[in-house]
Write an enzyme that holds these catalytic residues in place. Structure first.
Site, PDB file in Angstrom:
ATOM      1  CB  THR A  40      67.537  20.350   6.580  1.00 11.56           C
ATOM      2  OG1 THR A  40      66.920  21.616   6.372  1.00 11.56           O
ATOM      3  CG2 THR A  40      66.970  19.341   5.602  1.00 11.56           C
ATOM      4  CG  HIS A  90      63.644  30.515  10.708  1.00 12.56           C
ATOM      5  ND1 HIS A  90      64.568  30.985   9.792  1.00 12.56           N
ATOM      6  CD2 HIS A  90      64.196  29.363  11.181  1.00 12.56           C
ATOM      7  CE1 HIS A  90      65.585  30.158   9.705  1.00 12.56           C
ATOM      8  NE2 HIS A  90      65.383  29.180  10.547  1.00 12.56           N
ATOM      9  CD  GLU A 103      63.527  33.575   7.604  1.00 14.25           C
ATOM     10  OE1 GLU A 103      63.593  33.555   8.851  1.00 14.25           O
ATOM     11  OE2 GLU A 103      64.510  33.318   6.880  1.00 14.25           O
ATOM     12  CG  ASN A 126      64.840  34.493  12.237  1.00 13.63           C
ATOM     13  OD1 ASN A 126      64.583  33.304  12.448  1.00 13.63           O
ATOM     14  ND2 ASN A 126      64.855  35.006  11.020  1.00 13.63           N
ATOM     15  CG  ASP A 163      62.857  24.149   5.023  1.00 17.31           C
ATOM     16  OD1 ASP A 163      63.558  23.122   4.980  1.00 17.31           O
ATOM     17  OD2 ASP A 163      62.855  24.929   5.986  1.00 17.31           O
ATOM     18  CB  THR A 189      69.108  21.498  15.470  1.00 13.76           C
ATOM     19  OG1 THR A 189      69.577  22.852  15.444  1.00 13.76           O
ATOM     20  CG2 THR A 189      68.552  21.161  16.833  1.00 13.76           C
ATOM     21  N   GLY A 221      60.757  25.899  10.019  1.00 12.18           N
ATOM     22  CA  GLY A 221      60.878  25.724   8.584  1.00 12.18           C
ATOM     23  C   GLY A 221      61.548  26.998   8.071  1.00 12.18           C
TER      24      GLY A 221
HETATM   25  P1  PGA Z   1      70.093  24.787  12.589  1.00 13.46           P
HETATM   26  O1  PGA Z   1      68.900  25.487  11.861  1.00 13.46           O
HETATM   27  O2  PGA Z   1      69.610  23.496  13.083  1.00 13.46           O
HETATM   28  O3  PGA Z   1      71.155  24.632  11.525  1.00 13.46           O
HETATM   29  O4  PGA Z   1      70.538  25.702  13.701  1.00 13.46           O
HETATM   30  C1  PGA Z   1      67.653  25.504  12.493  1.00 13.46           C
HETATM   31  C2  PGA Z   1      66.708  26.369  11.724  1.00 13.46           C
HETATM   32  O5  PGA Z   1      67.153  27.371  11.158  1.00 13.46           O
HETATM   33  O6  PGA Z   1      65.513  26.058  11.699  1.00 13.46           O
END
Ligand code: PGA
Length: 246
Positions: free
Chosen positions: A36, A138, A143, A136, A67, A39, A140
């Site tokens: 989700t 991550h 983290e 950062n 997730d 992107t 999915g």
């Molecule tokens: P985003 O999130 O596509 O909203 O930047 C990507 C992610 O956090 O995996």
């Protein structure tokens, strides 16, 4: 791992959609593991358009989501159930019996994680995994620090992730926990497409590709994966110092 750089977001999403459609052309009953976020929206738009033009069918495919927030009922507007229905599953010919999204409101979240992991296994594993990347690093909701041998489980979200996603929630407070498919399950996918767009992803992309392989940078694990392709726009590729691995 290879990387492909596209002039802009639209071109990146279109190329990712083409790769998914090609995989489905080769194996109409492919198992997809999907993300989700902002992107992949361009990729989903393009896949929906291709479907409307009769260029791709999803009827025999199986879908898993990466997730879901813990504690959100499936019809919560910020849930990934709703996101997927609005942007993809509700707009294509997917068979509802083969759409799986973790249930964030399951009374026993640990059992839900086991059930979900077992469903992926029973489907024969993942053929194509599409990922975004967090600022950062991550993938999915794995983290920094997520063990490379992890499976579907309940995780605590980092403060930075909660801040980025806060606007989706009342009072600007994102849930503290989520269910995510684990690192090992992602790594076992036959093919991985990681999508990144924008300068705010450039340092994570560079660290993942050019830094050490480390659990502190989850996406770096994919440099060890033979069939991973990064789909980047020029902004997301702008911190790469060693050129683009082709
Ligand atoms: P985003 O999130 O596509 O909203 O930047 C990507 C992610 O956090 O995996």
């Amino acid at each position: 791992m290879r990387a492909r750089v596209f002039p802009d977001y639209e071109a990146m999403g279109a190329a990712a959609a083409d790769a998914v459609a090609r995989a489905l052309g080769e194996d109409p009953s492919a198992v997809l593991l999907l993300p989700t976020g902002t992107t992949p929206l361009g990729m989903y738009r393009r896949l929906v358009d291709m479907h409307r033009l009769g260029e791709v069918s999803f009827l025999r495919a199986t879908f898993f989501n990466l997730d879901e927030y813990l504690g959100l009922v499936p019809d919560h507007p910020a849930s990934y159930h709703v996101y997927m229905k609005e942007h993809f599953y509700g707009l294509i010919d997917a068979d509802p019996a083969r759409i799986f999204v973790p249930d964030g409101a399951a009374p026993d979240p640990e059992a839900e994680c086991e059930r979900y992991e077992a469903a992926i296994r029973e489907a024969g594993g993942v053929d194509v995994c599409v990922l975004g990347i967090g600022r950062n690093g991550h993938i999915g909701f794995n983290e920094p620090g997520a063990p490379f041998d992890s499976r579907t489980r309940v995780v605590t979200l980092s403060e930075s992730t909660r801040l980025v996603n806060a606007a989706d929630f009342e009072a600007n407070r994102a849930p503290e926990q989520a269910i995510t498919v684990g690192m090992a399950t992602i790594f076992e996918s036959n093919e991985v497409l990681l999508l990144a767009s924008g300068t705010n992803k450039a340092s994570a992309v560079a660290a993942a590709l050019e830094g050490d392989v480390s659990e502190s940078m989850p996406a770096s694990m994919l440099t060890l994966h033979q069939r991973t392709v990064l789909f980047l726009d020029e902004d997301a590729a702008s911190d790469l110092g060693h050129g683009v691995p082709g």
